[in-house]
Scaffold this motif. Structure first.
Motif, PDB file in Angstrom:
ATOM      1  N   LEU A  22      37.172 -15.157 -34.652  1.00  0.00           N
ATOM      2  CA  LEU A  22      37.358 -16.507 -35.183  1.00  0.00           C
ATOM      3  C   LEU A  22      36.015 -17.184 -35.388  1.00  0.00           C
ATOM      4  O   LEU A  22      35.775 -17.844 -36.408  1.00  0.00           O
ATOM      5  N   TRP A  23      35.112 -17.016 -34.434  1.00  0.00           N
ATOM      6  CA  TRP A  23      33.784 -17.617 -34.542  1.00  0.00           C
ATOM      7  C   TRP A  23      33.001 -17.020 -35.711  1.00  0.00           C
ATOM      8  O   TRP A  23      32.330 -17.727 -36.455  1.00  0.00           O
ATOM      9  N   MET A  24      33.155 -15.721 -35.902  1.00  0.00           N
ATOM     10  CA  MET A  24      32.459 -15.054 -36.989  1.00  0.00           C
ATOM     11  C   MET A  24      33.030 -15.468 -38.355  1.00  0.00           C
ATOM     12  O   MET A  24      32.360 -15.346 -39.383  1.00  0.00           O
ATOM     13  N   ALA A  25      34.269 -15.966 -38.358  1.00  0.00           N
ATOM     14  CA  ALA A  25      34.922 -16.356 -39.611  1.00  0.00           C
ATOM     15  C   ALA A  25      34.548 -17.766 -40.049  1.00  0.00           C
ATOM     16  O   ALA A  25      35.043 -18.242 -41.071  1.00  0.00           O
ATOM     17  N   ARG A  26      33.689 -18.424 -39.300  1.00  0.00           N
ATOM     18  CA  ARG A  26      33.275 -19.784 -39.686  1.00  0.00           C
ATOM     19  C   ARG A  26      32.636 -19.756 -41.074  1.00  0.00           C
ATOM     20  O   ARG A  26      31.973 -18.775 -41.452  1.00  0.00           O
ATOM     21  N   PRO A  27      32.804 -20.838 -41.859  1.00  0.00           N
ATOM     22  CA  PRO A  27      32.183 -20.881 -43.188  1.00  0.00           C
ATOM     23  C   PRO A  27      30.669 -20.742 -43.102  1.00  0.00           C
ATOM     24  O   PRO A  27      30.020 -21.312 -42.210  1.00  0.00           O
ATOM     25  N   ALA A  28      30.100 -19.964 -43.992  1.00  0.00           N
ATOM     26  CA  ALA A  28      28.646 -19.806 -44.035  1.00  0.00           C
ATOM     27  C   ALA A  28      27.997 -21.078 -44.566  1.00  0.00           C
ATOM     28  O   ALA A  28      28.602 -21.845 -45.330  1.00  0.00           O
ATOM     29  N   ASN A  29      26.787 -21.307 -44.177  1.00  0.00           N
ATOM     30  CA  ASN A  29      26.034 -22.467 -44.636  1.00  0.00           C
ATOM     31  C   ASN A  29      25.673 -22.283 -46.118  1.00  0.00           C
ATOM     32  O   ASN A  29      24.932 -21.378 -46.480  1.00  0.00           O
ATOM     33  N   TRP A 336      32.648 -26.460 -36.226  1.00  0.00           N
ATOM     34  CA  TRP A 336      33.244 -25.299 -36.890  1.00  0.00           C
ATOM     35  C   TRP A 336      32.560 -24.977 -38.215  1.00  0.00           C
ATOM     36  O   TRP A 336      32.285 -23.816 -38.511  1.00  0.00           O
ATOM     37  N   ASP A 337      32.280 -26.006 -39.005  1.00  0.00           N
ATOM     38  CA  ASP A 337      31.786 -25.803 -40.368  1.00  0.00           C
ATOM     39  C   ASP A 337      30.386 -26.390 -40.519  1.00  0.00           C
ATOM     40  O   ASP A 337      30.216 -27.613 -40.499  1.00  0.00           O
ATOM     41  N   ALA A 338      29.401 -25.530 -40.699  1.00  0.00           N
ATOM     42  CA  ALA A 338      28.023 -26.012 -40.860  1.00  0.00           C
ATOM     43  C   ALA A 338      27.869 -26.883 -42.095  1.00  0.00           C
ATOM     44  O   ALA A 338      26.935 -27.698 -42.172  1.00  0.00           O
ATOM     45  N   ASN A 339      28.775 -26.764 -43.039  1.00  0.00           N
ATOM     46  CA  ASN A 339      28.692 -27.547 -44.284  1.00  0.00           C
ATOM     47  C   ASN A 339      29.277 -28.942 -44.139  1.00  0.00           C
ATOM     48  O   ASN A 339      29.363 -29.684 -45.129  1.00  0.00           O
ATOM     49  N   ALA A 340      29.683 -29.306 -42.922  1.00  0.00           N
ATOM     50  CA  ALA A 340      30.227 -30.642 -42.681  1.00  0.00           C
ATOM     51  C   ALA A 340      29.479 -31.355 -41.557  1.00  0.00           C
ATOM     52  O   ALA A 340      30.041 -32.181 -40.856  1.00  0.00           O
TER      53      ALA A 340
END
Length: 426
Positions: A22-29, A336-340
């Motif tokens: 699940l952690w590896m499935a986080r959205p990429a930056n 969770w999301d580096a893009n947020a």
């Protein structure tokens, strides 16, 4: 070791693997600063003193797209400019000059009143109520424009044609009427040869009416699912349908009376499918010349986006937070999301457009939309500060190009002109 202990260990191992997955499935930056193209456009806007939402038109890209469209036609067919998709007189003049055409397709009474001038050849792209046609004739005053020769009204049914017939009789007018035909889109229009002949009979019996041609729009060909062979079959059906209608019209006395009928087809998504080898003798093109994102189609891959919405950043906050009572959820989203992680409030927003630069910006579905100060979230790698510009790419050109007043014309790294758009109207 007992069975239950081994079971618990297996569950713990599975849980650990699941947590890692699940952690590896986080959205990429996805964040990055403006590239050189948008840095140059931002600098040009600053130099011009523009600090509010603005529609920016890249004139070099525009010209390249116009030349590409004209090059495809290349004398095999005529090119008709779609005014609703290029709703700016100076933009239309630029396109007409480069493409070598005086033909326009219009979709509203205000457009018709603005464009019915000089030597233009005008075709209505949708059937207007007869009352709108009457309003046009009551207000029309340009002596250089002769509607009885330069204007084609569009009729989609015998009933609509009868309304135009009564208008012509009541106002002592001579009207040229083009027939909308259904070539597979199923958005109305003449659907069978019997109805076509009935309408041609009506024209033949009324000296104030003159049949001018056919208009068959085929946008469905480019938009149906890309199942192997399905689009090709849809195109073959559209062209065969058009050929059947054209042959029937030319065989009718009212059709034979017209020496040079207008057989209009296609649109920006499909004009590349026509090569002058059928009855269709002109194609309509508009949006492809500025290429909003709805026109990111394989057939238009060589064209470049030429219009953007530019707007300043009003607030660049160190972190994205949801309003009071839901801050905990904002923290979870940031983790969770580096893009947020970061929040940027812009001047205006909620347009029919999507963030284009800097990369990695997006609206927040949790925070909601605003037409006053839209929130965009990003990772921070965009390196945005207050008063920097964010660029959006419109999804369509019609209506969007009319939302910002004058259009800023960008060329060779500078804002070189300001082109008024047509007033927004249906």
């Amino acid at each position: 070791m007992s069975g239950p202990s081994r079971g618990r260990r297996r569950l713990l191992a599975v849980g650990a693997v699941g947590a890692v997955a699940l952690w590896m499935a986080r959205p990429a930056n996805r964040g990055a600063p403006h590239d050189a193209y948008f840095r140059s456009m931002q600098a040009a806007l600053r130099q011009a003193g523009i600090a509010a939402p603005m529609l920016v038109l890249d004139r070099e890209r525009l010209r390249a797209n116009i030349r590409a469209a004209a090059g495809h036609v290349n004398g095999k067919m005529a090119l008709r400019l779609v005014v609703k998709s290029l709703p700016c007189p100076a933009l239309l003049e630029e396109a007409a000059a480069l493409a070598g055409t005086s033909r326009q397709m219009l979709f509203s009474l205000p457009q018709l009143e603005a464009m019915a001038k000089g030597g233009r050849d005008i075709l209505l792209g949708k059937p207007l109520p007869a009352a709108a046609a009457l309003a046009f004739y009551r207000r029309f005053s340009d002596a250089a424009f002769r509607p009885e020769r330069q204007l084609q009204w569009l009729a989609d049914t015998p009933e609509r044609l009868a309304q135009y017939r009564e208008l012509a009789r009541g106002q002592d007018l001579h009207l040229r009427v083009n027939f909308e035909i259904d070539v597979g889109l199923h958005r109305g229009g003449v659907a069978d040869i019997a109805t076509l002949r009935r309408m041609l009979d009506m024209v033949a019996e009324e000296p104030r009416l003159r049949w001018a041609g056919l208009m068959g729009y085929d946008a469905h060909v480019a938009k149906i699912p890309d199942v192997p062979g399905l689009r090709e079959r849809a195109l073959r059906h559209a062209r065969a349908s058009y050929a059947g209608f054209a042959a029937a019209a030319r065989a009718h006395p009212a059709g034979r009376a017209e020496a040079g009928p207008c057989f209009n087809a296609a649109g920006s998504p499909t004009y590349r499918f026509y090569h002058g080898d059928g009855p269709e003798n002109e194609v309509a093109v508009g949006s492809a010349m500025v290429k909003p994102s709805d026109f990111d189609l394989p057939a238009l891959d060589d064209l470049l986006p030429a219009c953007f919405i530019a707007t300043p950043v009003l607030k660049a906050l160190p972190r994205f937070e949801l309003p009071y009572g839901a801050e905990w959820l904002g923290g979870m989203v940031r983790g969770w999301d580096a893009n947020a992680r970061r929040a940027y409030f812009i001047y205006g927003g909620n347009w029919l457009a999507d963030p284009a630069s800097p990369p990695g910006l997006d609206s927040s579905g949790l925070y909601g939309h605003s037409s006053n100060q839209q929130l965009l979230v990003g990772s921070g790698k965009q390196a945005l500060a207050v008063d920097d510009m964010v660029f959006f790419r419109p999804r369509q050109s019609e209506a969007v190009l009319q939302q910002f007043g004058d259009i800023a014309v960008y060329e060779h790294g500078r804002i070189v002109d300001s082109w008024p758009a047509l007033p927004a109207a249906g």
